[in-house]
Design an enzyme around this catalytic site. Sequence first.
Site, short mmCIF file in Angstrom:
data_model
loop_
_atom_site.label_atom_id
_atom_site.label_comp_id
_atom_site.label_asym_id
_atom_site.label_seq_id
_atom_site.Cartn_x
_atom_site.Cartn_y
_atom_site.Cartn_z
N VAL A 1 0.19 4.69 19.32
CA VAL A 1 -0.92 5.54 19.76
C VAL A 1 -2.25 4.96 19.29
O VAL A 1 -3.26 5.05 19.98
CB VAL A 1 -0.73 6.98 19.25
CG1 VAL A 1 -1.96 7.84 19.51
CG2 VAL A 1 0.50 7.61 19.89
N GLU B 1 4.59 -1.91 0.74
CA GLU B 1 3.26 -1.38 0.41
C GLU B 1 3.45 -0.08 -0.36
O GLU B 1 3.76 0.96 0.22
CB GLU B 1 2.44 -1.13 1.68
CG GLU B 1 1.07 -0.54 1.37
CD GLU B 1 0.46 0.23 2.54
OE1 GLU B 1 -0.77 0.23 2.65
OE2 GLU B 1 1.22 0.85 3.31
N ASP C 1 11.56 15.92 3.10
CA ASP C 1 11.03 14.56 2.98
C ASP C 1 11.39 13.98 1.62
O ASP C 1 11.32 14.68 0.60
CB ASP C 1 9.51 14.59 3.15
CG ASP C 1 8.92 13.25 3.54
OD1 ASP C 1 9.59 12.22 3.32
OD2 ASP C 1 7.79 13.22 4.05
N ASP D 1 -18.76 -24.05 -21.35
CA ASP D 1 -18.17 -24.68 -22.53
C ASP D 1 -16.89 -23.94 -22.92
O ASP D 1 -16.93 -22.82 -23.42
CB ASP D 1 -19.16 -24.66 -23.69
CG ASP D 1 -18.63 -25.39 -24.93
OD1 ASP D 1 -17.53 -25.97 -24.84
OD2 ASP D 1 -19.31 -25.36 -25.97
N LEU E 1 7.01 -3.42 4.59
CA LEU E 1 7.25 -2.00 4.78
C LEU E 1 5.95 -1.23 4.59
O LEU E 1 5.43 -1.10 3.48
CB LEU E 1 8.31 -1.49 3.80
CG LEU E 1 9.70 -2.10 3.95
CD1 LEU E 1 10.65 -1.53 2.91
CD2 LEU E 1 10.25 -1.85 5.36
N ASP E 2 5.42 -0.71 5.68
CA ASP E 2 4.20 0.08 5.63
C ASP E 2 4.46 1.44 4.99
O ASP E 2 5.50 2.06 5.22
CB ASP E 2 3.67 0.28 7.06
CG ASP E 2 2.45 1.16 7.12
OD1 ASP E 2 1.38 0.71 6.67
OD2 ASP E 2 2.56 2.32 7.59
N PHE E 3 3.53 1.92 4.19
CA PHE E 3 3.59 3.24 3.55
C PHE E 3 4.99 3.53 3.00
O PHE E 3 5.62 4.53 3.31
CB PHE E 3 3.18 4.33 4.55
CG PHE E 3 2.86 5.65 3.92
CD1 PHE E 3 1.82 5.78 3.03
CD2 PHE E 3 3.61 6.79 4.23
CE1 PHE E 3 1.53 7.01 2.44
CE2 PHE E 3 3.32 8.02 3.65
CZ PHE E 3 2.28 8.14 2.75
N ALA E 4 5.45 2.60 2.17
CA ALA E 4 6.81 2.74 1.61
C ALA E 4 6.94 3.91 0.65
O ALA E 4 8.06 4.30 0.30
CB ALA E 4 7.22 1.44 0.92
N LYS E 5 5.81 4.50 0.24
CA LYS E 5 5.87 5.69 -0.60
C LYS E 5 6.30 6.91 0.20
O LYS E 5 6.58 7.96 -0.36
CB LYS E 5 4.50 5.96 -1.23
CG LYS E 5 4.04 4.92 -2.22
CD LYS E 5 2.69 5.26 -2.84
CE LYS E 5 2.80 6.42 -3.80
NZ LYS E 5 1.54 6.61 -4.57
#
Length: 440
Positions: free
Chosen positions: A74, A232, A166, A405, A206-210
């Site tokens: 989308v 991620e 979830d 130095d 892996l996007d938004f793996a949380k």
Amino acid sequence: MGKQMAALCGFLLVALLWLTPDVAHAQTQILFQGFNWDSWKKQGGWYNMLKDQVGDIASAGVTHVWLPPPTHSVSPQGYMPGRLYDLNASKYGTKAELKSLIAAFHAKGIKCVADIVVNHRCADDKDGRGVYCIFKGGGPRGCLDWGPSMICCDDTQYSDGTGHRDTGADFAAAPDIDHLNPLVQRELSDWLRWLRRDVGFDGWRLDFAKGYSAAVARTYVQNARPSFVVAEIWNSLSYDGDGKPAANQDGQRQELVNWVKQVGGPATAFDFTTKGILQSAVQGELWRMRDKDGKAPGMIGWYPEKAVTFVDNHDTGSTQRMWPFPSDKVILGYAYILTHPGVPCIFYDHVFDWNLKQEINALAATRKRNGINAGSKLRVLAAESDMYVAMVDERVITKIGPRIDVGNIIPSDFHIVAHGNDYCVWEKSGLRVPEPEGRR
């Protein structure tokens, strides 16, 4: 009995290879992010344009290239996916163009990493309630054609309440998929295998793996067997009352370590802890680059073999600039990650848009020439406000910071191989060679 024993030994060997992947292979990787937030706008297609740059990317010693989400979406960038089998609806190009690009990278020995977005999905149609929750897979035999029962029950805006809760963080902008549903697991695993076998992808980002548990990620990794996985897991740093990062970021890097251990196999994670500390440190606080035990302060200080270091990506940098590295210090970030343990990730923009290609390539060549890898041994020699010095594998020394130095830190049998504004890299050599002008 002999055949049974041979079969058992073969099974155990496969299991061992899964549990303890080829360390040498994992340690010699350089990842390249082959797109930015606006790549979808490219006239003529991003896949076609990137194909013309394969040679330049290969010249930096890149072993893996991370490509954008390949499916219908989308949003034009690809992070609001819908019909997962429909690769011709991507704003980056067609399925045929993608396969041609992958073949071009493979011809250079570079493996291709797909950006996998499965935490959430966008539906094609509304159900009887008027809610967008009827999904179309765009593929064979109705695969991935789902309804509201495939949505997490606590995502009440879209779900019919029959799914599981979830297992991770909520994603408010689209339905959170119920990854504990056996049909979801089976059909997503089939799709992931299809990306490997039919399209040619070798690994995943892996996007938004949380958004889902490590146990869920482990299921997909075990079912589809990618050769490379990087997650991620964007966790924030801890901050003190003055708004600056706290000196101790152990909780943040422990979260990353826990995830890769729970997933197992080839799983790695982007080292957001190192990024956050480093981009603060280069602003006159280089003392941050050594923790209380004398190690690197990020994930690479604890589990470098499973840490993917980076300076910026399409979210943190690019046109979004959600958490950008200081623009005038970007090359210092590369001087660090390309000479240190972990798997470094180079960002497209910095090579092709920021005129840093020559310096980045010199640093990458130093890494390759000296065999620096994810598990290389790091010794931090100095970490003060205006100077950081470290030795890697007793072969390479990196100095970051404005101090010229450095005293007697650099042994006499090391010579300069790369340098620029506020950084210098030395390499051990049996034969002393003349140092370039402007030793820093």
